[in-house]
Design a protein around this motif. Structure first.
Motif, PDB file in Angstrom:
ATOM      1  N   SER A 107      21.074   2.983  18.969  1.00 35.07           N
ATOM      2  CA  SER A 107      21.973   1.938  18.481  1.00 35.07           C
ATOM      3  C   SER A 107      21.780   0.636  19.257  1.00 35.07           C
ATOM      4  O   SER A 107      21.898  -0.455  18.693  1.00 35.07           O
ATOM      5  N   LEU A 108      21.464   0.725  20.551  1.00 32.74           N
ATOM      6  CA  LEU A 108      21.211  -0.481  21.354  1.00 32.74           C
ATOM      7  C   LEU A 108      19.962  -1.213  20.850  1.00 32.74           C
ATOM      8  O   LEU A 108      19.924  -2.445  20.795  1.00 32.74           O
ATOM      9  N   GLU A 109      18.946  -0.427  20.459  1.00 35.87           N
ATOM     10  CA  GLU A 109      17.729  -1.028  19.890  1.00 35.87           C
ATOM     11  C   GLU A 109      18.038  -1.712  18.558  1.00 35.87           C
ATOM     12  O   GLU A 109      17.524  -2.793  18.263  1.00 35.87           O
ATOM     13  N   LEU A 110      18.876  -1.076  17.755  1.00 31.44           N
ATOM     14  CA  LEU A 110      19.256  -1.662  16.468  1.00 31.44           C
ATOM     15  C   LEU A 110      20.045  -2.956  16.678  1.00 31.44           C
ATOM     16  O   LEU A 110      19.804  -3.969  16.006  1.00 31.44           O
ATOM     17  N   LEU A 111      20.971  -2.937  17.632  1.00 31.77           N
ATOM     18  CA  LEU A 111      21.751  -4.144  17.940  1.00 31.77           C
ATOM     19  C   LEU A 111      20.832  -5.296  18.360  1.00 31.77           C
ATOM     20  O   LEU A 111      21.005  -6.435  17.934  1.00 31.77           O
TER      21      LEU A 111
ATOM     22  N   GLY B  32      18.519 -10.585  16.839  1.00 34.84           N
ATOM     23  CA  GLY B  32      17.362 -11.474  16.746  1.00 34.84           C
ATOM     24  C   GLY B  32      16.997 -11.869  15.330  1.00 34.84           C
ATOM     25  O   GLY B  32      16.664 -13.032  15.066  1.00 34.84           O
ATOM     26  N   GLN B  33      17.050 -10.905  14.400  1.00 30.79           N
ATOM     27  CA  GLN B  33      16.534 -11.144  13.057  1.00 30.79           C
ATOM     28  C   GLN B  33      17.602 -11.440  12.001  1.00 30.79           C
ATOM     29  O   GLN B  33      17.312 -12.064  10.981  1.00 30.79           O
ATOM     30  N   TYR B  34      18.798 -10.961  12.233  1.00 31.97           N
ATOM     31  CA  TYR B  34      19.877 -11.166  11.250  1.00 31.97           C
ATOM     32  C   TYR B  34      21.135 -11.670  11.961  1.00 31.97           C
ATOM     33  O   TYR B  34      22.177 -11.009  11.954  1.00 31.97           O
TER      34      TYR B  34
ATOM     35  N   GLU C  56      23.499  -6.013  24.711  1.00 22.72           N
ATOM     36  CA  GLU C  56      23.639  -4.958  23.704  1.00 22.72           C
ATOM     37  C   GLU C  56      24.676  -3.890  24.091  1.00 22.72           C
ATOM     38  O   GLU C  56      25.481  -3.453  23.261  1.00 22.72           O
ATOM     39  N   VAL C  57      24.674  -3.467  25.354  1.00 28.82           N
ATOM     40  CA  VAL C  57      25.610  -2.410  25.755  1.00 28.82           C
ATOM     41  C   VAL C  57      27.055  -2.918  25.690  1.00 28.82           C
ATOM     42  O   VAL C  57      27.974  -2.182  25.326  1.00 28.82           O
ATOM     43  N   GLU C  58      27.244  -4.216  26.016  1.00 26.84           N
ATOM     44  CA  GLU C  58      28.590  -4.793  25.904  1.00 26.84           C
ATOM     45  C   GLU C  58      28.996  -4.934  24.433  1.00 26.84           C
ATOM     46  O   GLU C  58      30.151  -4.721  24.068  1.00 26.84           O
ATOM     47  N   LEU C  59      28.016  -5.282  23.605  1.00 29.54           N
ATOM     48  CA  LEU C  59      28.265  -5.378  22.167  1.00 29.54           C
ATOM     49  C   LEU C  59      28.720  -4.038  21.606  1.00 29.54           C
ATOM     50  O   LEU C  59      29.672  -3.969  20.817  1.00 29.54           O
ATOM     51  N   LEU C  60      28.036  -2.972  22.023  1.00 28.30           N
ATOM     52  CA  LEU C  60      28.400  -1.637  21.557  1.00 28.30           C
ATOM     53  C   LEU C  60      29.813  -1.290  22.017  1.00 28.30           C
ATOM     54  O   LEU C  60      30.587  -0.676  21.270  1.00 28.30           O
TER      55      LEU C  60
END
Length: 284
Positions: free
Chosen positions: A206-210, A215-217, A233-237
């Motif tokens: 999920s961190l890779e997806l975030l 970056g792209q969307y 990313e980890v804070e976003l999750l």
């Protein structure tokens, strides 16, 4: 992340396809429109190298429309007949009979010259796990003639399906290949749900997806979850966990649960139409 998954039954399935390939005129390969190159099994190219080819960009409703157009042009330039498809809704199905006839026109003409008329085109339906082969066949046939399921590995053996006087299909189990040379391929296949969940670290995935979505969307995560995308990313999750009420005892964010929600919502199209790769950025 280095993801590999090649259970023993896939070796048997590949052998079975190898034995049956001589019976068919055409290989219909389903790929996931969100990862059209990564979801192409190189073994299918090898097995079908002397056969007519039709590529179905399935789950096109979940993919970025502009990216799908780029991929369609890319594969047509390589000699494939290409149809964009949503097996569940039936969108694109009407174009398939014409694409089959076009892909097999040389074979049909040879038959005609030899006095063989109205012999149905025999086609093998192939693809990786969970790309929607059984759903496609059922939709195309207009009846439930194969088992379906939203998980890899539902089709266990080959089965012939007579669609009409023009086409017979051989359904085959979803197979991967023994090793993903590029770790990005395994990562993308895991994101779309073609790798067995039990072998994955969903939190890392999920961190890779975030990271990719940021970056792209840009804006997608803010719109769906109301989070600030500038966060790591980890804070976003952690923020996704908080917004969705995924909390452990004591109020700490349950990152595992939040990861599962994020992946499921991406796979179901709730984050919008997203494509994870473009022709210029992958090995063609």
């Amino acid at each position: 992340m280095n993801i590999q998954w090649y259970p023993g039954h896939m070796t048997k399935a590949r052998r079975m396809m190898q034995e049956n390939i001589k019976l068919v005129d055409l290989v219909i390969e389903l790929v996931d429109a969100r990862v059209p190159q990564s979801s192409r099994n190189p073994d299918i190219d090898e097995l079908g190298k002397n056969k007519a080819r039709l590529l179905l960009l399935n789950k096109a409703d979940l993919a970025d429309d502009a990216a799908t157009e780029v991929w369609s042009t890319h594969f047509r330039a390589k000699g494939f007949q290409v149809v964009k498809l949503n097996s569940r809704s039936g969108s694109g199905l009407k174009a398939i009979n014409g694409a089959i006839q076009e892909a097999c026109k040389e074979k049909i003409e040879r038959d005609r010259k030899r006095g063989i008329l109205n012999r149905p085109v025999r086609a093998m339906v192939a693809g990786i796990p969970n790309v929607g082969k059984s759903t496609f066949i059922n939709s195309f046939a207009g009846k439930a003639c194969t088992k379906t399921g939203n998980k890899p590995g539902v089709t266990k053996g080959a089965q012939w399906v007579r669609l009409n006087k023009q086409v017979e299909l051989l359904d085959t189990p979803g197979i991967l290949w023994p090793k993903f040379e590029d770790p990005e391929v395994g990562l993308k296949l895991a994101m779309i749900g073609s790798i067995k969940e039990e072998v994955l670290n969903t939190e890392e995935l999920s961190l890779e997806l975030l990271k990719y979505l940021k970056g792209q969307y840009p804006g997608v995560l803010k719109e769906r979850y109301g989070v600030e995308e500038a966060l790591a990313e980890v804070e976003l999750l952690g923020e996704v966990a908080a917004r969705r009420g995924c909390l452990q005892k004591g109020g700490a964010p349950d990152l595992q649960k939040a990861a599962a929600i994020l992946l499921e919502e991406f796979r179901n199209g709730k984050l919008g139409k997203i494509t994870l790769e473009l022709p210029g950025a992958v090995e063609a």
